[in-house]
Design an enzyme around this catalytic site. Structure first.
Site, PDB file in Angstrom:
ATOM      1  N   PHE A  64      -6.563  -1.945  -6.186  1.00 43.68           N
ATOM      2  CA  PHE A  64      -5.314  -2.634  -5.823  1.00 43.68           C
ATOM      3  C   PHE A  64      -5.045  -2.585  -4.321  1.00 43.68           C
ATOM      4  CE2 PHE A  64      -2.606  -2.037  -9.934  1.00 43.68           C
ATOM      5  CZ  PHE A  64      -2.916  -3.314 -10.350  1.00 43.68           C
ATOM      6  N   GLU A  65      -4.358  -3.598  -3.820  1.00 43.76           N
ATOM      7  CA  GLU A  65      -3.812  -3.621  -2.447  1.00 43.76           C
ATOM      8  C   GLU A  65      -4.883  -3.379  -1.386  1.00 43.76           C
ATOM      9  OE1 GLU A  65      -0.970  -4.665  -2.511  1.00 43.76           O
ATOM     10  OE2 GLU A  65       0.138  -3.864  -4.211  1.00 43.76           O
ATOM     11  N   GLY A  66      -6.076  -3.900  -1.617  1.00 45.45           N
ATOM     12  CA  GLY A  66      -7.201  -3.640  -0.729  1.00 45.45           C
ATOM     13  C   GLY A  66      -7.921  -2.393  -1.202  1.00 45.45           C
ATOM     14  N   ARG A  93       0.838  -1.204   0.000  1.00 45.29           N
ATOM     15  CA  ARG A  93       0.000   0.000   0.000  1.00 45.29           C
ATOM     16  C   ARG A  93       0.872   1.252   0.000  1.00 45.29           C
ATOM     17  NH1 ARG A  93      -3.688  -3.054   4.480  1.00 45.29           N
ATOM     18  NH2 ARG A  93      -5.133  -3.991   2.990  1.00 45.29           N
TER      19      ARG A  93
END
Length: 608
Positions: free
Chosen positions: A418-420, A280
């Site tokens: 992306f990434e959560g 993140r």
């Protein structure tokens, strides 16, 4: 004596890094930071700048000439360019020296990510490989696993991929259905399942795959492409980032040697979530670089395009877009490198020969999970705003493939997933803060009581507007009080059930995120007091323009939270507090916007 003191300092630092009671992430909401405490881009060393220049030169000389080939999914081009990255050391920044890496700090790692970001789809390939595909092995691999795989990943001989998401589990990663069962002879695990949306899927050589041993114990495995039972699915037909590979990875009786279990059986969640913190953070750096590039394209077009026999760059409506974009990027950049400095300082305090070094390392990063989530959310939304306005500056041409603005618009959208997703990351911010407060790790309740007392007391504050940034500094202190009184009311109303009140948590997150961004920008500008006058003026303009918007957004979010958690006299008091604590004298705003727009247009690039 000095050496002894230094040793003691390192030992104390290691204890702090390992101490779960020590406040880390989120403490910015209850404590003031000094400009000298933050790392900023102005602090880069010559060595760091050289690595950034190497990454930027690689993009310009090697990637852009072949970008169209990659957009048409000639992935052999991406693979060849990754090998070139390896030769330049751009895949080795986070890898230990013992395994062919450079083992550099987080600030350098983020600078490389920022400079590669204008490569578009290729930056996704690179980021996935150097981040979530390599770091699990760095942090959790055995010496034998590292010796076997890390050198290949650092050199570009092999490319990595990270396999967490499944068709039925995205944000709910622990709901994965892929299973792993020990073979009868105890030499292999047999994996069954499908992984979805795997970046680098079509050409990766090594996959970090998450599966449940015996359908229960969430575990990570190192899976080679050539293992029996591993199949790569078709390319997804995507809205954007078309030059990056995204496929399913299908596991049908895939046989994985027992020595390829990564970490401990049943502890895969630690790997998945801790590595995502860095992912993140790194995404925040990448989207900041992309926003800078897009802003430059918008400025160039504005200087060239004429309407009514006048370059559109002279129109206030266009200049305002460029100024607000530059101000937002200034805040975004300040967030990324402030966080890099926080992490580097904490990580540097852990002796390399400390028992369980990487466990301490991960704990240090986990302590800043809040700021990692903020970096991802705030910076990706800055990019979204900048790109949207760059399309608007291009007018009808922004909707055509003749200009890069169209691709910026399509490529940008994935970053908020992306990434959560940004929603999941927003919920993480207040959720983690409140959990830490309940554990006594951060004295939130004490500070809430102080803020409420301040709300009930008359104010006799006077701010000397002649002192640089005094108005912004005062406003920032009030904004923190606004967060505390509204968060306190939310806890009082919902208590343990607050974790399920997502609308309230999202509003609190918006307040907390904007405060961190504003404080980061302000600290950076204050620290730059010795910079040349023109540079200081541009930074001051960026702070004023950003502060005006941030205070307005914080006021809106705080009012929303107040309406969601109070009624009657309590609501009246809360709303009065929000009004009192979200005031900002933005005198000189128009002049600041115009100065900032001039700086963008003169250089046809982000000016800070």
């Amino acid at each position: 004596m000095a050496d002894v003191a230094k040793v003691e300092q390192v030992e104390q630092g290691a204890k702090r890094a390992a101490d779960p009671r020590r406040p880390g992430g989120g403490e910015y909401l209850i404590a003031d930071a000094a400009p000298a405490d933050v790392f900023t881009p102005e602090d880069f060393t010559e060595e760091q700048r050289a690595i950034g220049d190497t990454a930027e030169g690689f993009v310009q000389d090697s990637i852009w000439p072949r970008a169209e080939e990659m957009e048409k999914q000639h992935f052999e081009v991406a693979v060849a360019l990754m090998k070139q990255c390896g030769e330049l050391g751009l895949l080795a920044i986070d890898v230990p020296e013992a395994f062919g890496g450079l083992e550099l700090d987080k600030a350098t790692s983020m600078l490389a990510a920022e400079r590669i970001a204008p490569a578009g789809s290729f930056s996704v390939t690179w980021s996935a490989h150097t981040g979530i595909a390599t770091l699990p092995l760095v942090y959790y691999g055995t010496e034998a696993q590292k010796a076997k795989y890390l050198t290949k990943l650092a050199s570009g001989e092999w490319i990595g991929a990270y396999c967490l998401t499944e068709p039925g589990s995205g944000s709910d990663a622990l709901g994965a259905r892929t299973t792993a069962k020990l073979s009868a002879d105890g030499t292999h695990y047999v994996l069954e399942g499908t992984k979805q949306f795997i970046t680098n899927g079509s050409f990766a050589d090594l996959f970090t795959v998450f599966a449940k041993v015996d359908g229960e114990h969430f575990t990570a495995f190192l899976v080679e492409r050539g293992f029996p039972g591993v199949t790569v699915g078709a390319e997804e037909k995507k809205l954007g980032i078309k030059g990056s590979s995204t496929t399913q990875i299908i596991l049908e009786g895939a046989r994985v040697p027992v020595e390829n279990v990564l970490g401990e059986i049943g502890k895969g969640h630690k790997i998945a979530f801790n590595v995502l913190n860095v992912g993140r953070f790194k995404l925040g750096a990448a989207v900041t670089g992309a926003a800078k590039h897009a802003l430059g394209e918008g400025a160039r077009y504005a200087n060239l395009r004429k309407q009514f026999d006048t370059p559109i760059a002279r129109f206030g409506a266009i200049r305002q877009k460029l100024a607000e974009g530059a101000a937002s990027i200034f805040a975004s950049e300040s967030v990324v490198y402030r966080l890099a400095g926080l992490l580097d300082r904490r990580l540097a305090a852990i002796p390399r020969d400390a028992p369980g070094y990487y466990e301490l390392y991960q704990k240090a990063i986990e302590d800043y999970a809040i700021e990692c989530a903020i970096s991802k959310v705030f910076c990706s939304e800055v990019l979204a705003g900048v790109v949207d306005e760059v399309v608007q500056i291009h007018g009808g041409y922004g909707f055509t493939q003749e200009y890069a603005a169209e691709r910026f618009y399509r490529d940008e959208r994935i970053n908020r997933i992306f990434e959560g997703t940004n929603e999941i990351n927003r919920l993480l911010v207040p959720g983690t803060l409140l959990r830490r407060a309940m554990k006594g790790e951060i004295p939130l309740q004490r500070e809430v009581m102080k803020a409420v007392e301040s709300l009930l007391s008359p104010s006799y504050e006077e701010v000397d507007a002649a002192v640089p940034f005094a108005v912004e500094r005062a406003a920032l202190g009030h904004l923190k009080k606004a967060f505390l009184v509204v968060a306190g009311a939310a806890v009082q109303r919902y208590r343990g059930g607050l974790k399920d009140e997502q609308e309230v948590l999202l509003a609190l997150a918006d307040v907390a995120i904007e405060i961190f961004a504003l404080e980061s920008a302000l600290l950076r500008a204050e620290k730059g007091a010795a910079l040349p006058e023109r540079r200081r003026a541009v930074m001051a303009a960026a702070v004023k323009v950003f502060a005006f918007g941030a205070v307005e957004r914080i006021g809106t979010a705080a009012r929303k939270a107040a309406f969601c958690c109070a009624e009657g006299d309590e609501l009246t008091m809360l709303l009065a507090g929000v009004r009192r604590f979200t005031k900002y004298d933005a005198s000189g705003l128009l002049q600041a916007q115009r100065l900032l727009a001039d700086a963008v247009l003169e250089g046809e690039k982000y000016p800070c």
